[in-house]
Design an enzyme around this catalytic site. Structure first.
Site, PDB file in Angstrom:
ATOM      1  N   SER A 193      81.818  67.270   2.883  1.00 57.85           N
ATOM      2  CA  SER A 193      82.018  66.658   1.562  1.00 57.85           C
ATOM      3  C   SER A 193      80.780  65.905   1.098  1.00 57.85           C
ATOM      4  O   SER A 193      80.631  65.610  -0.086  1.00 57.85           O
ATOM      5  CB  SER A 193      83.222  65.715   1.587  1.00 57.85           C
ATOM      6  N   PRO A 214      85.928  60.476   6.807  1.00 58.99           N
ATOM      7  CA  PRO A 214      85.152  59.904   7.918  1.00 58.99           C
ATOM      8  C   PRO A 214      83.756  59.418   7.517  1.00 58.99           C
ATOM      9  O   PRO A 214      83.009  58.955   8.358  1.00 58.99           O
ATOM     10  CB  PRO A 214      85.048  61.098   8.877  1.00 58.99           C
ATOM     11  N   GLY A 215      83.389  59.594   6.222  1.00 57.46           N
ATOM     12  CA  GLY A 215      82.118  59.021   5.784  1.00 57.46           C
ATOM     13  C   GLY A 215      81.134  59.981   5.142  1.00 57.46           C
ATOM     14  O   GLY A 215      79.945  59.679   5.073  1.00 57.46           O
ATOM     15  N   GLY A 216      81.610  61.123   4.661  1.00 53.32           N
ATOM     16  CA  GLY A 216      80.708  62.084   4.028  1.00 53.32           C
ATOM     17  C   GLY A 216      79.973  61.514   2.831  1.00 53.32           C
ATOM     18  O   GLY A 216      78.771  61.740   2.651  1.00 53.32           O
ATOM     19  N   ASP A 243      88.970  52.427   3.831  1.00 49.39           N
ATOM     20  CA  ASP A 243      89.899  53.484   4.243  1.00 49.39           C
ATOM     21  C   ASP A 243      90.667  53.003   5.467  1.00 49.39           C
ATOM     22  O   ASP A 243      90.117  52.301   6.311  1.00 49.39           O
ATOM     23  CB  ASP A 243      89.148  54.775   4.587  1.00 49.39           C
ATOM     24  N   ASP A 288      93.833  50.124   1.832  1.00 46.75           N
ATOM     25  CA  ASP A 288      94.147  51.188   0.882  1.00 46.75           C
ATOM     26  C   ASP A 288      93.167  51.083  -0.291  1.00 46.75           C
ATOM     27  O   ASP A 288      93.022  50.015  -0.888  1.00 46.75           O
ATOM     28  CB  ASP A 288      95.591  51.001   0.395  1.00 46.75           C
ATOM     29  N   LYS A 331      91.330  65.731  -8.603  1.00 44.06           N
ATOM     30  CA  LYS A 331      91.926  66.959  -8.074  1.00 44.06           C
ATOM     31  C   LYS A 331      92.712  67.637  -9.199  1.00 44.06           C
ATOM     32  O   LYS A 331      93.448  66.974  -9.941  1.00 44.06           O
ATOM     33  CB  LYS A 331      92.848  66.656  -6.893  1.00 44.06           C
TER      34      LYS A 331
END
EC number: 2.1.1.186
Length: 366
Positions: A188, A222-224, A240, A260, A306
């Site tokens: 990502s 995860p940190g993209g 997150d 959140d 999205k």
């Protein structure tokens, strides 16, 4: 020349067609779109003969969401003789383009076109030489002149035309060529990197993506996206409930906040960037982005929306209109751009730059 070719992501031809029909119509450039499913391009045919050039001159390319590239073309060249494809192409372009600054021989971004692209690469060199001899191209590349496009839709079958360098995509086929960094936590990361290339002029990177800036990444795991900000030497608050990649934590530039993203509120007043790639309904994400911008919690933001399965253009348009209305209501002047990027799938990426507000926020530009 009354036709405009628009390159797009395969499967999104209907959205691209709906958008160009809508936006051309608002400028009283009327016509109809020719759509072939999964072709990776759309042809908008104007009713008036000179309206193709008018459209690519007057409508800002940056205002289009689903088009990767566009150019005005003439009639389709068919049955090009294998022994001499160059002469008919030069003939089509003579008198149409004079002293073009660059040549791009392109195809649609489909699996079927991959073999054709190999031919295009080999064909570019001799064609460029012939076009220079004919005066269609300058003897050197220059961004100050139109870009000449030769668009192959099948072997021996192409459209020829041009776009304006100040109002097109600077990238071949409208796709930035990016390499996945081996140390990035997820693929990502390429989405955000592409967004930075598309939305921010290269000569403004040092100012707007400066060392030492503070940034927030909502839904970071995860940190993209955090990875891109860290690479630009920013201090990042990654929000997150899921864990961040240890390689990012080891840089000392990342603060992981186990919260959140929709409930998080920043406690700094000097956040330059907020980025967000959360899987949630577009309306909910847009409302959150509006809150950040109206309150002046960040200066610039890049976020993903999205898309639903149907009426995608309408859904995006509705959310962008809501965002604009919220900014207008609160006296915030901002620049909004949206694009379905090459690395996007069923989504579009939005960039908003807050310029100034009637009620001053901490990150307004004066």
């Amino acid at each position: 020349m009354n036709k405009v070719v628009l390159l797009c992501r395969p499967g999104f031809e209907k959205e691209c067609a709906a958008e160009i029909t809508d936006k051309a119509g608002k400028r009283e450039i009327f016509g109809f779109a020719r759509v072939k499913e999964n072709a990776g391009y759309v042809i908008y045919e104007c009713y008036q003969p000179e309206d193709g050039e008018k459209l690519i001159s007057e409508l800002p390319f940056s205002s289009l969401i689903f088009a990767r590239q566009w150019f005005v073309v003439g009639e389709l060249l068919q049955h090009l003789p294998p022994e001499d494809r160059i002469t008919p192409i030069v003939g089509m372009l003579q008198g149409v383009v004079e002293k073009g600054g660059e040549l791009r021989v392109e195809v649609a971004d489909t699996n079927e076109s991959k073999e054709l692209m190999k031919f295009c690469r080999k064909f570019t060199v001799p064609l460029r030489a012939a076009l220079r001899d004919a005066g269609v191209l300058t003897n050197y590349e220059t961004p100050k002149r139109p870009v000449v496009h030769v668009f192959f839709i099948a072997p021996g079958c192409c459209y020829t035309g041009y776009s304006f360098a100040h109002n097109n995509s600077p990238f071949y086929m409208g796709i930035p060529r990016l390499k996945f960094p081996s140390d990035a936590p997820s693929r990502s990361t390429l989405k955000l990197e592409e967004a930075l290339h598309v939305f921010i002029p290269e000569d403004e990177w040092d100012e707007r993506l400066a060392n030492g800036m503070y940034a927030v990444d909502l839904g970071a795991c995860p940190g993209g996206w955090t990875y891109q900000l860290v690479k630009r030497n920013m201090w990042v608050y990654s929000v997150d409930n899921g864990p961040m990649a240890q390689s990012l934590m080891d840089t000392g530039q990342v603060t992981w906040l186990r919260e959140d993203g929709f409930r998080y509120r920043p406690n700094r007043n000097n956040i330059s960037w907020m980025v967000c790639d959360m899987v949630e309904k577009p309306a909910k994400v847009t409302a959150l982005m509006a809150q950040w911008l109206v309150n002046g919690w960040c200066r610039e933001t890049i976020f993903n929306l999205k898309l639903p399965m149907k009426k995608r253009y309408e859904e995006v348009s509705h959310n962008l209109a809501y965002l604009q209305a919220q900014l207008d209501e609160h006296g915030v002047n901002a620049q909004i751009q949206a694009r379905q990027l090459y690395h996007d799938r069923e989504e579009v990426t939005v960039h908003v730059r807050r310029l100034w507000a009637a009620v001053g926020g901490s990150r307004d530009e004066r």
